[in-house]
Scaffold this motif. Structure first.
Motif, short mmCIF file in Angstrom:
data_model
loop_
_atom_site.label_atom_id
_atom_site.label_comp_id
_atom_site.label_asym_id
_atom_site.label_seq_id
_atom_site.Cartn_x
_atom_site.Cartn_y
_atom_site.Cartn_z
N ARG A 1 0.85 -1.19 0.00
CA ARG A 1 0.00 0.00 0.00
C ARG A 1 0.89 1.24 0.00
O ARG A 1 1.83 1.35 0.78
CB ARG A 1 -0.90 0.02 1.23
CG ARG A 1 -1.77 -1.21 1.40
CD ARG A 1 -2.86 -1.31 0.36
NE ARG A 1 -3.82 -0.22 0.47
CZ ARG A 1 -4.89 -0.08 -0.33
NH1 ARG A 1 -5.11 -0.97 -1.30
NH2 ARG A 1 -5.72 0.94 -0.18
N ARG B 1 1.13 5.78 -0.74
CA ARG B 1 0.41 7.05 -0.77
C ARG B 1 0.58 7.68 -2.15
O ARG B 1 1.68 7.81 -2.66
CB ARG B 1 0.97 8.01 0.28
CG ARG B 1 0.88 7.50 1.70
CD ARG B 1 -0.43 7.70 2.35
NE ARG B 1 -0.97 9.03 2.29
CZ ARG B 1 -2.18 9.35 2.73
NH1 ARG B 1 -2.95 8.40 3.27
NH2 ARG B 1 -2.63 10.58 2.67
N PHE C 1 -1.00 11.01 -4.30
CA PHE C 1 -1.87 12.20 -4.34
C PHE C 1 -2.77 12.26 -3.10
O PHE C 1 -3.96 12.55 -3.20
CB PHE C 1 -2.70 12.24 -5.62
CG PHE C 1 -1.88 12.21 -6.87
CD1 PHE C 1 -1.00 13.24 -7.17
CD2 PHE C 1 -1.97 11.14 -7.75
CE1 PHE C 1 -0.23 13.21 -8.33
CE2 PHE C 1 -1.21 11.10 -8.92
CZ PHE C 1 -0.34 12.15 -9.20
N GLY C 2 -2.17 11.95 -1.95
CA GLY C 2 -2.90 12.07 -0.69
C GLY C 2 -3.80 10.89 -0.35
O GLY C 2 -4.44 10.91 0.69
N ARG C 3 -3.85 9.87 -1.21
CA ARG C 3 -4.69 8.70 -0.94
C ARG C 3 -3.82 7.45 -0.82
O ARG C 3 -2.78 7.36 -1.48
CB ARG C 3 -5.71 8.49 -2.07
CG ARG C 3 -6.72 9.64 -2.22
CD ARG C 3 -7.77 9.30 -3.27
NE ARG C 3 -7.19 9.02 -4.57
CZ ARG C 3 -7.26 7.86 -5.21
NH1 ARG C 3 -7.89 6.83 -4.65
NH2 ARG C 3 -6.72 7.71 -6.40
N GLU C 4 -4.26 6.51 -0.01
CA GLU C 4 -3.57 5.23 0.08
C GLU C 4 -4.17 4.28 -0.95
O GLU C 4 -5.38 4.04 -0.95
CB GLU C 4 -3.71 4.64 1.48
CG GLU C 4 -2.88 3.38 1.65
CD GLU C 4 -2.93 2.83 3.06
OE1 GLU C 4 -3.75 1.90 3.28
OE2 GLU C 4 -2.19 3.32 3.91
N VAL C 5 -3.31 3.75 -1.82
CA VAL C 5 -3.78 2.87 -2.89
C VAL C 5 -2.88 1.64 -2.96
O VAL C 5 -1.77 1.62 -2.41
CB VAL C 5 -3.77 3.60 -4.26
CG1 VAL C 5 -4.70 4.80 -4.23
CG2 VAL C 5 -2.36 4.03 -4.63
N SER D 1 7.02 5.98 0.80
CA SER D 1 5.66 6.48 0.68
C SER D 1 4.91 6.41 2.01
O SER D 1 3.76 5.98 2.08
CB SER D 1 4.90 5.69 -0.41
OG SER D 1 3.66 6.27 -0.69
#
Length: 205
Positions: free
Chosen positions: A43, A45, A47-51, A70
């Motif tokens: 997982r 980070r 653009f500010g999101r966890e993906v 990250s």
């Protein structure tokens, strides 16, 4: 006789050895690593999101060689026997010592690695990073790091192909001056394994 070829990137220190492993050894190593490594989806980070990262990965290293990327901290898994045997050969070829390695499995041409530099503090100011490619030949790009607002200029990006069994060595100011990525390759069904050997400063944790 060395097979290193210098890559002309201004200020950087990059070399590639296109056939560091012969085809038979590279084939055998690729097959072993598909089974020996505990592949997982990391997982990250973005653009500010966890993906979920668009590839499978595994952080491997000596005890204490944790790595933060990250905003996520990865504790090392033990070296599989096949990689423990390979490490000193990579060290000898690159003239460096490595205590850790990030393994990435790109399942097909849709799996990628975005633009980044391996410039985390625990790697040091001028890290030597060795990258061994196995499986499908993939495009690999370098791009000069630009100041905010600076326009793209002709020659900022350099691209090369990394074939099965090739070894890439990045050293000196490369991570400070350049970013690199592995772009998507449509219609590519074959998998690629990439092993990036590093030295983590365990005292930095």
């Amino acid at each position: 006789m060395s097979g290193w070829q210098h890559i002309p990137l201004p200020g950087a220190d990059v070399d590639v050895w296109p056939q560091w492993l012969d085809a038979a050894e590279a084939d055998a190593l690729f097959g072993k690593l598909r089974q020996a490594i505990a592949w997982e989806t990391h997982r990250i980070r973005l653009f500010g999101r966890e993906v979920a990262s668009p590839r499978l990965s595994c952080w491997i290293g000596d005890p204490g060689a944790a790595y933060t990327y990250s905003r996520s901290r990865f504790e090392p898994r033990p070296w599989p026997a096949v990689l423990a045997a390979l490490r000193p050969r990579v060290e000898q070829a690159c003239g460096a010592r490595f205590n850790s390695m990030l393994a990435n499995l790109y399942r097909d041409g849709n799996d990628t690695m975005g633009w980044h530099s391996d410039d985390e503090p625990e790697l040091g100011a001028r890290p030597v990073i060795a990258s061994l490619s196995l499986g499908a030949e993939r495009r690999f790009r370098f791009r000069r790091r630009r100041a905010r607002g600076e326009p793209v200029q002709l020659g900022d990006t350099f691209e090369l192909m990394l074939p099965h069994g090739s070894l890439l060595r990045m050293a000196g100011a490369t991570q400070r001056l350049c970013r690199h990525d592995l772009p998507r390759m449509r219609n590519l069904a074959e998998a690629r394994i990439n092993l990036t050997f590093r030295h983590v400063d365990t005292a930095a944790h």
